[in-house]
Design an enzyme around this catalytic site. Sequence first.
Site, short mmCIF file in Angstrom:
data_model
loop_
_atom_site.label_atom_id
_atom_site.label_comp_id
_atom_site.label_asym_id
_atom_site.label_seq_id
_atom_site.Cartn_x
_atom_site.Cartn_y
_atom_site.Cartn_z
N SER A 259 0.83 -1.20 0.00
CA SER A 259 0.00 0.00 0.00
C SER A 259 0.86 1.25 0.00
CB SER A 259 -0.87 0.01 1.25
OG SER A 259 -0.05 0.14 2.40
N LYS A 260 0.29 2.30 -0.53
CA LYS A 260 1.05 3.54 -0.62
C LYS A 260 1.36 4.13 0.75
CE LYS A 260 -3.28 5.97 -1.46
NZ LYS A 260 -4.09 6.72 -2.41
N ARG A 261 0.57 3.73 1.73
CA ARG A 261 0.84 4.21 3.09
C ARG A 261 2.21 3.74 3.59
NH1 ARG A 261 -1.60 7.98 4.20
NH2 ARG A 261 -3.80 8.13 3.70
N LYS A 262 2.54 2.53 3.22
CA LYS A 262 3.72 1.92 3.81
C LYS A 262 4.86 1.70 2.83
CE LYS A 262 0.80 -0.41 7.18
NZ LYS A 262 0.13 -1.66 7.54
#
Length: 534
Positions: A259-262
């Site tokens: 995910s782009k979050r991580k």
Amino acid sequence: MTIAVSQHPVRVRIAPSPTGDPHVGTAYIGLFCAAFAQRYGGQFILRLEDTDQKRSTRLSEDAIYRSLRWVGLQWHEGPDIGGPCGPYRQSERSTIYRQHCELLLANHSAYRCFCSAERLDQVRADQRSRKETARYDGFCRNLSAEQIQQQCDLGQAHVIRLKMPTEGDTVVPDALRGAVVYDNRQIDDQVLLKSDGLPTYHLANVVDDHLMGITHVIRAEEWLNSTPKHLHLYAAFGWQHPVFIHMPLLRNADKSKISKRKNPTSLEFYQRCGILPEAMLNFLGLMGYSRKDETGADVEKFTFAEMAADLDLERISLGGPVFDLEKLRWINGLYLRAFSPEQLADRALSWYREDDRAATIAALVQERVPELGDFMHHASPFYRGTLDYGLNARFLLVGAAAKKKTAVRLGAAGSLALFEDLIRQLEGLNAWTPSHVEECVRQAIATTPAGLGDGMMAVRVAVCGRPASPPLFESIIAIGRATVLVRLRQVCAMLADSNFMTDAIAATQRELDASRAALLAAEAPPVTPSSSAP
RNA sequence: GCCCCGUUAGUCUAGCGGUCAGGACACGGCCCUCUCAAGGCUGGGACAGGAGUUCAAUUCUCCUACGGGGCACCA
């Protein structure tokens, strides 16, 4: 289990939806599709799944072409180049889907559903509270023809649902997993046509795959659970289904779905910080897959052509591979070092020259460059991926502009809120211009106690890594959304760490101590041998 | 909660009944060296647990644990 390749030409496809930055996962699946097509002399098709009108953008569509081309994937048919089975943009195929829906309605394998969103929410909530699988309760499944006509006459908005069997099993033949069995009672009467008249993924995907002659569906594992629905759709149409190959999901370091979050997930990010496309492809080819030479030794460095030449999808390992930047960088270095010095110079130069931001960045940096030698110094924040934040940068991130008496300390929590707000706004932006970005930044700062100056400084340092930069909004535009967001998220992660400042202070302190010790040692008289050897 | 998939070192992986469980990244040490890299040598580190099947299980089966995914008028 052997992956069947019939006498028909192999046709595979990737079907990204243009709803954000071009994703490494798309390139990952695309790589295996393209290699599989090449291996069997078939075709590789690009199709855009843009049936979600709210989220699909032209900006994203163009970025997908650019990034997929950048990594070196070549499709034989696609929205941008056409082909015999077009159009390849699902938003342009609405009538096809509607016609096919009529077919299903006519043979009673689908039905109209007039249920409201509120009712559906209620049904699902009830089911969950009763610890059942949440699924449509079939309320509209057996409406009489009169009831349906009545609703339609009222102009009642409705969807069309697939009529799934209520008993028995559905067996999904997955080429990598064997037979996966599902209890039909677990499976929803999937919506096929939304009330806006556009198809859902499930319908569009099956209709298109059939009409486009797709022989092998290579897609991510997240689709495995919806394959029973697809199987029933194929059956309802009387079509033969393709071979299903569900690839493992790329993972974050904590093993969750990438995910782009991580993680930086945007291909553009990697392109702009100087990952070579062949290295990226090579790295992706190592995810869940491995190659060996004639002697049986592992081979880690290989080209697309080499990979395609002996591709064997049955060698895919199903444990979800962690997308490890460390190893990507190592492989990239491998390629860089393999170049002749001339080649390296050439690649570096063309990497710079082919970047469409070159002139923009030059304009931004121009006034600050007394000598050409200073150019790269000022331009480097535009060409790097993640940044290092030293002690001074960290102070500025939390809004402690020490020189100003009016400075407001946001503190870690305050600036974290600021950056999270900014991230949300930038993500939602569908026009990437300085004035739009300015509005986001101003708004984000306005919700904090900080003044514009301190807030802007915090943002500047987060985005550029330094307190001095070209005009902030233009810089943000030039750095690019993908990279800006990666940096902001990195900063958020730093701020969320309670040792955010103390670690940096301790590190600086250690350096100072070491320097002082070295100085003192240099000035002190030499130690006499006798003192250490009694 | 329900369903599905998975499980070899921190990470990527080899292995498809009998191996000293192999390689790579990362990490430690040594060498090379003006520095830093790179390179060479070297070290530590893994079959999630438990039952079975078998002469023999990392490998086959089942259970448990853990991880992941799905359960939308998103894809």
